[in-house]
Enzyme design. Structure first.
Site, mmCIF file in Angstrom:
data_model
loop_
_atom_site.group_PDB
_atom_site.id
_atom_site.type_symbol
_atom_site.label_atom_id
_atom_site.label_comp_id
_atom_site.label_asym_id
_atom_site.label_seq_id
_atom_site.Cartn_x
_atom_site.Cartn_y
_atom_site.Cartn_z
ATOM 1 C CB CYS A 195 5.561 -27.703 -28.455
ATOM 2 S SG CYS A 195 4.721 -26.130 -28.652
ATOM 3 C CG LEU A 196 -0.594 -29.080 -28.684
ATOM 4 C CD1 LEU A 196 -1.838 -28.395 -28.130
ATOM 5 C CD2 LEU A 196 -0.938 -30.464 -29.211
ATOM 6 C CD GLN A 217 0.655 -23.477 -28.128
ATOM 7 O OE1 GLN A 217 0.259 -23.523 -26.972
ATOM 8 N NE2 GLN A 217 1.197 -24.506 -28.739
ATOM 9 C CG HIS A 239 3.883 -21.297 -26.203
ATOM 10 N ND1 HIS A 239 4.310 -21.423 -27.498
ATOM 11 C CD2 HIS A 239 3.663 -22.563 -25.764
ATOM 12 C CE1 HIS A 239 4.349 -22.708 -27.830
ATOM 13 N NE2 HIS A 239 3.967 -23.432 -26.792
ATOM 14 N N GLY A 286 -1.435 -28.296 -22.145
ATOM 15 C CA GLY A 286 -1.306 -26.857 -21.927
ATOM 16 C C GLY A 286 -1.402 -26.142 -23.257
ATOM 17 C CG HIS A 330 5.866 -25.734 -22.929
ATOM 18 N ND1 HIS A 330 6.649 -26.644 -23.606
ATOM 19 C CD2 HIS A 330 4.948 -25.292 -23.836
ATOM 20 C CE1 HIS A 330 6.226 -26.723 -24.868
ATOM 21 N NE2 HIS A 330 5.192 -25.924 -25.028
ATOM 22 C CD GLU A 331 1.433 -24.159 -22.500
ATOM 23 O OE1 GLU A 331 1.298 -23.367 -23.465
ATOM 24 O OE2 GLU A 331 1.608 -25.375 -22.659
HETATM 25 ZN ZN ZN Z 1 4.032 -25.445 -26.658
#
Ligand code: ZN
Length: 147
Positions: free
Chosen positions: A91-92, A52, A137, A47, A133-134
């Site tokens: 998380c990236l 990001q 963000h 995701g 989660h997204e």
């Molecule tokens: Zn994330």
């Protein structure tokens, strides 16, 4: 070629700014979505939210194993199940952090698709987890904010 593969990391201010809603689909938005799928593939993520990679539009994508890829434009959670569960999340944007987070098992979301058509959908399991989660963000929230 533009460098689309720089994932913004947790101290980057753009990750803390709430995203602004997208008023309609433009060529730029379509290109951004394509870039996001490329980044997700390169990084082996499941995701990704637009902030990001440095864009403050309210847009995120999900591409999880054995699931149909999803593009969520202006997503809003309109219902949460009362049942919750704990799952480990990475998380990236928060490298090397893996955190157990309690979230509702299921949610209902309202969002627009690539044609700017509005949909309401109930998500369960891994899709409910990733979407929450997204959408965090897009609201400027990261997994490190959870206790
Ligand atoms: Zn994330």
């Amino acid at each position: 070629m533009k460098n689309i593969c720089t994932i913004r990391q947790q101290t980057d201010p753009i990750l803390r700014i709430p995203s602004h809603s997208i008023p309609g689909i433009t060529l730029e938005i379509k290109e951004l979505i394509m870039d996001m799928f490329i980044v997700l593939k390169f990084t082996k993520g499941i995701g990704l939210a637009a902030n990001q990679i440095g864009h403050s539009e309210a847009l995120c994508i999900i591409n999880a194993p054995e699931q149909i890829p999803m593009v969520l434009i202006n997503p809003k959670i309109t219902w949460y199940s009362s049942e919750t569960c704990i799952m480990g999340e990475g998380c990236l944007s928060c490298k090397k952090i893996y955190k157990n987070i309690r979230r509702p098992n299921a949610i209902r979301i309202k969002y627009r698709d690539l044609n700017y058509q509005e949909h309401t959908k109930k998500l369960t399991g891994i899709l409910a987890r990733i979407a929450q989660h997204e959408i965090d963000h897009l609201n400027g929230k990261l997994i490190i904010d959870y206790k």
